[in-house]
Design a protein around this motif. Structure first.
Motif, mmCIF file in Angstrom:
data_model
loop_
_atom_site.group_PDB
_atom_site.id
_atom_site.type_symbol
_atom_site.label_atom_id
_atom_site.label_comp_id
_atom_site.label_asym_id
_atom_site.label_seq_id
_atom_site.Cartn_x
_atom_site.Cartn_y
_atom_site.Cartn_z
ATOM 1 N N THR A 14 -17.668 -8.048 -6.963
ATOM 2 C CA THR A 14 -16.860 -6.831 -6.852
ATOM 3 C C THR A 14 -16.953 -6.239 -5.452
ATOM 4 O OG1 THR A 14 -17.198 -6.343 -9.197
ATOM 5 C CG2 THR A 14 -16.490 -4.525 -7.806
ATOM 6 N N ALA A 15 -18.169 -6.202 -4.905
ATOM 7 C CA ALA A 15 -18.362 -5.666 -3.555
ATOM 8 C C ALA A 15 -17.590 -6.501 -2.533
ATOM 9 C CB ALA A 15 -19.849 -5.645 -3.208
ATOM 10 N N LEU A 16 -17.651 -7.822 -2.681
ATOM 11 C CA LEU A 16 -16.916 -8.698 -1.765
ATOM 12 C C LEU A 16 -15.414 -8.463 -1.898
ATOM 13 C CD1 LEU A 16 -16.861 -11.007 0.281
ATOM 14 C CD2 LEU A 16 -16.903 -12.619 -1.653
ATOM 15 N N GLY A 17 -14.933 -8.313 -3.140
ATOM 16 C CA GLY A 17 -13.511 -8.038 -3.352
ATOM 17 C C GLY A 17 -13.088 -6.712 -2.743
ATOM 18 N N GLY A 18 -13.942 -5.687 -2.893
ATOM 19 C CA GLY A 18 -13.643 -4.386 -2.292
ATOM 20 C C GLY A 18 -13.581 -4.453 -0.783
ATOM 21 N N TYR A 19 -14.484 -5.226 -0.192
ATOM 22 C CA TYR A 19 -14.490 -5.387 1.266
ATOM 23 C C TYR A 19 -13.220 -6.081 1.748
ATOM 24 C CZ TYR A 19 -15.817 -7.119 5.880
ATOM 25 O OH TYR A 19 -15.836 -7.408 7.221
ATOM 26 N N LEU A 20 -12.855 -7.162 1.066
ATOM 27 C CA LEU A 20 -11.648 -7.907 1.456
ATOM 28 C C LEU A 20 -10.396 -7.050 1.304
ATOM 29 C CD1 LEU A 20 -12.446 -11.398 -0.145
ATOM 30 C CD2 LEU A 20 -12.505 -10.788 2.287
ATOM 31 N N ASN A 21 -10.359 -6.253 0.234
ATOM 32 C CA ASN A 21 -9.203 -5.378 0.042
ATOM 33 C C ASN A 21 -9.113 -4.344 1.166
ATOM 34 O OD1 ASN A 21 -7.007 -4.008 -1.395
ATOM 35 N ND2 ASN A 21 -8.533 -2.458 -1.898
ATOM 36 N N HIS A 22 -10.257 -3.767 1.520
ATOM 37 C CA HIS A 22 -10.266 -2.741 2.572
ATOM 38 C C HIS A 22 -9.882 -3.334 3.938
ATOM 39 C CE1 HIS A 22 -11.489 1.030 4.484
ATOM 40 N NE2 HIS A 22 -12.067 0.291 5.418
ATOM 41 N N ARG A 23 -10.360 -4.539 4.207
ATOM 42 C CA ARG A 23 -10.121 -5.141 5.520
ATOM 43 C C ARG A 23 -8.751 -5.795 5.642
ATOM 44 N NH1 ARG A 23 -12.853 -4.538 10.125
ATOM 45 N NH2 ARG A 23 -12.584 -6.753 10.625
ATOM 46 N N LEU A 24 -8.275 -6.409 4.546
ATOM 47 C CA LEU A 24 -7.075 -7.243 4.646
ATOM 48 C C LEU A 24 -5.850 -6.651 3.964
ATOM 49 C CD1 LEU A 24 -8.727 -10.716 3.948
ATOM 50 C CD2 LEU A 24 -8.278 -9.654 6.169
ATOM 51 N N LEU A 25 -6.020 -6.050 2.801
ATOM 52 C CA LEU A 25 -4.864 -5.637 2.001
ATOM 53 C C LEU A 25 -4.552 -4.146 2.097
ATOM 54 C CD1 LEU A 25 -5.600 -7.702 -1.254
ATOM 55 C CD2 LEU A 25 -4.178 -8.346 0.701
ATOM 56 N N SER A 26 -5.581 -3.311 2.161
ATOM 57 C CA SER A 26 -5.426 -1.845 2.218
ATOM 58 C C SER A 26 -4.601 -1.304 1.047
ATOM 59 C CB SER A 26 -4.774 -1.425 3.546
ATOM 60 O OG SER A 26 -5.594 -1.796 4.631
ATOM 61 N N LEU A 27 -4.775 -1.917 -0.116
ATOM 62 C CA LEU A 27 -4.110 -1.451 -1.323
ATOM 63 C C LEU A 27 -5.002 -0.434 -2.036
ATOM 64 C CD1 LEU A 27 -2.813 -4.878 -2.712
ATOM 65 C CD2 LEU A 27 -1.418 -3.076 -1.703
ATOM 66 N N PRO A 28 -4.417 0.381 -2.949
ATOM 67 C CA PRO A 28 -5.268 1.229 -3.783
ATOM 68 C C PRO A 28 -6.334 0.371 -4.465
ATOM 69 C CG PRO A 28 -2.969 1.802 -4.102
ATOM 70 C CD PRO A 28 -2.985 0.585 -3.241
ATOM 71 N N PRO A 29 -7.577 0.842 -4.595
ATOM 72 C CA PRO A 29 -8.665 0.001 -5.116
ATOM 73 C C PRO A 29 -8.343 -0.724 -6.413
ATOM 74 C CG PRO A 29 -9.543 2.072 -4.301
ATOM 75 C CD PRO A 29 -8.040 2.195 -4.217
ATOM 76 N N THR A 30 -7.730 -0.012 -7.385
ATOM 77 C CA THR A 30 -7.409 -0.653 -8.663
ATOM 78 C C THR A 30 -6.477 -1.834 -8.467
ATOM 79 O OG1 THR A 30 -7.649 1.435 -9.845
ATOM 80 C CG2 THR A 30 -6.397 -0.278 -10.944
ATOM 81 N N ILE A 31 -5.439 -1.653 -7.657
ATOM 82 C CA ILE A 31 -4.463 -2.709 -7.426
ATOM 83 C C ILE A 31 -5.064 -3.828 -6.581
ATOM 84 C CG2 ILE A 31 -2.222 -3.235 -6.386
ATOM 85 C CD1 ILE A 31 -1.335 -0.414 -7.054
ATOM 86 N N GLY A 32 -5.791 -3.450 -5.533
ATOM 87 C CA GLY A 32 -6.375 -4.453 -4.651
ATOM 88 C C GLY A 32 -7.355 -5.363 -5.355
ATOM 89 N N LEU A 33 -8.263 -4.774 -6.168
ATOM 90 C CA LEU A 33 -9.249 -5.596 -6.875
ATOM 91 C C LEU A 33 -8.590 -6.503 -7.899
ATOM 92 C CD1 LEU A 33 -12.347 -5.788 -6.632
ATOM 93 C CD2 LEU A 33 -11.340 -3.882 -5.398
ATOM 94 N N MET A 34 -7.547 -6.003 -8.570
ATOM 95 C CA MET A 34 -6.861 -6.850 -9.534
ATOM 96 C C MET A 34 -6.173 -8.001 -8.825
ATOM 97 S SD MET A 34 -4.100 -6.015 -12.489
ATOM 98 C CE MET A 34 -5.377 -5.957 -13.736
ATOM 99 N N ALA A 35 -5.551 -7.746 -7.685
ATOM 100 C CA ALA A 35 -4.877 -8.795 -6.934
ATOM 101 C C ALA A 35 -5.870 -9.868 -6.489
ATOM 102 C CB ALA A 35 -4.159 -8.199 -5.725
ATOM 103 N N ILE A 36 -7.024 -9.422 -5.987
ATOM 104 C CA ILE A 36 -8.046 -10.380 -5.538
ATOM 105 C C ILE A 36 -8.591 -11.172 -6.717
ATOM 106 C CG2 ILE A 36 -10.371 -10.549 -4.568
ATOM 107 C CD1 ILE A 36 -9.609 -8.179 -2.756
ATOM 108 N N SER A 37 -8.830 -10.488 -7.848
ATOM 109 C CA SER A 37 -9.308 -11.172 -9.050
ATOM 110 C C SER A 37 -8.314 -12.223 -9.518
ATOM 111 C CB SER A 37 -9.551 -10.154 -10.166
ATOM 112 O OG SER A 37 -9.858 -10.788 -11.381
#
Length: 416
Positions: A14-37
């Protein structure tokens, strides 16, 4: 794998997914984590089919997790409590009839419509899905998710009355949907008979009893908090209220989701405004926002891992896409009929039906309830369909709600 090791792996991912979302996608956390998952799950499935990765190794990890206990008797209490803390009872009272009718009659209507459509579609495609399990799918997918809804609605800048209608309905239809689902599940598994009297008593006991219990425990916690000014102890008391209201309701065969929502509403209004200092309010709000983000991220990651263990994902994909159509149809009908009926005495802004329909996102509760289904191919079918519907809801509806809102509601209205 031990519980500590399991949680460690999930938190790390989860932490890795949050980092990737923040650095690469900049999506809202709920959407970003689901996309990465989703992407991670699809990559693993693809690598498994090409023989580059032994996917069975990952699939064997999934059965080591007791999803139903971890999610329904763990995550859900915290998610609902966090959502309830942010709803203003004064605003909610102004739209009480809309919220009450949509969260009760609307949820029941949606369950029947979605279940009937999904059963018909599954039989048309050659799946022998029992009608009662189609109703179970209708019951678990009808409630909208208050956490996903609240974050996306606020980001879109929706008018206050619309925001309150959508988030208020989401909070209460979670409890109603859970009661409907558990009632049908008891019938499907033979734990109770299908009599109207049995189901009605179960519904009354779970709903009214849970409201009273949640209010009582919330009031007691509020009285304790009024006597101190220590943010650490007050946050600890809020955790005890969250876990205690859910666990006690569960032990008394009441609805944990309804009890914890009522407790959260009472503490979030009376407690924050009349019993807490500004410092405590700030710390408490930050704490529960963090809990909300972490658990939502973990939940979507768990769902992605569970899909890896499904053996016929390709076969169920077509039914999952049809499930999206069934769910949207059920949502339109369950919103259109109550709103048109109430419009004779209540004034609704332009675009209310469209925005309530498209803003009804699915998420935590639907996933949690799907994990409670008994093992078998029917569970895999419904679980996969639920995953596809939730993905569409968060990624497509969530990302497009803002543009739809700006198109239907004048900018000056949004600013107000």
């Amino acid at each position: 794998m031990t519980l500590f090791q399991t949680v460690t792996v999930l938190i790390a991912l989860t932490a890795l997914g949050g980092y990737l979302n923040h650095r690469l996608l900049s999506l809202p956390p709920t959407i970003g984590l689901m996309a990465i998952s989703l992407v991670s799950s699809l990559v693993l499935v693809f690598l498994g089919k090409t023989g580059l990765v032994e996917i069975q190794r990952y699939a064997r990890f999934v059965p080591s997790i007791d999803f139903s206990d971890l999610v329904f008797h763990g995550f859900l209490a915290f998610l609902l409590f966090a959502g309830a803390l942010h709803v203003d009872l004064g605003d909610l009272y102004k739209v009480k009839w809309t919220v009450t009718i949509l969260s009760t009659f609307g949820t029941i209507l949606s369950t029947v419509v979605i279940g009937t459509l999904f059963w018909s579609a599954s039989h048309a495609l050659g799946y022998d899905l029992p009608f009662i399990y189609a109703l179970l799918f209708g019951a678990l997918i009808s409630p909208t998710d208050p956490i996903a809804v609240l974050g996306i609605i606020k980001k879109a800048g929706a008018p206050k009355d619309l925001e309150t209608r959508i988030t208020g309905e989401s909070l209460f239809n979670d409890g109603v949907g859970a009661v409907i689902f558990l009632s049908i599940l008891d019938i499907a598994t033979g734990r109770s008979g299908p009599s109207i009297a049995t189901v009605s008593w179960f519904f009354v006991q779970e709903t009214l009893g849970s409201i009273a219990l949640g209010w009582l425990l919330g009031w007691m916690t509020f009285r304790l908090i009024r006597t101190i000014d220590d943010y650490q102890v007050e946050i600890l008391l809020s955790i005890a209220l969250c876990m205690g209201s859910y666990a006690l309701a569960d032990a008394l065969r009441m609805s944990g989701p309804i009890a914890v929502v009522v407790a959260g509403l009472l503490l979030g209004n009376n407690g924050l405004k009349r019993a807490m200092s500004k410092k405590t309010q700030e710390y408490l709000g930050t704490f529960w926002e963090l809990v909300d983000e972490i658990l939502n991220s973990l939940l979507f990651l768990l769902m992605g891992l569970e899909i890896l263990a499904v053996k016929e994902t390709d076969t169920y994909l077509a039914l999952g896409l049809i499930g999206i159509v069934c769910v949207l149809t059920g949502r339109v009908i369950s919103v259109f009929i109550p709103i048109k009926t109430m419009s004779a005495v209540v004034s609704f802004p332009k675009g209310t039906i469209a925005l309530l329909t498209w803003g009804g996102l699915r998420g935590a509760l639907s996933i949690s309830l799907a994990f409670l289904l008994p093992q078998g191919h029917v569970r895999e079918l419904i679980l996969t369909t639920t995953y596809i519907v939730v993905l569409f809801s968060i990624l497509v509806q969530g990302l497009s709600f803002g543009p739809l809102l700006r198109r239907l509601v004048p900018p000056t209205r949004i600013e107000d």
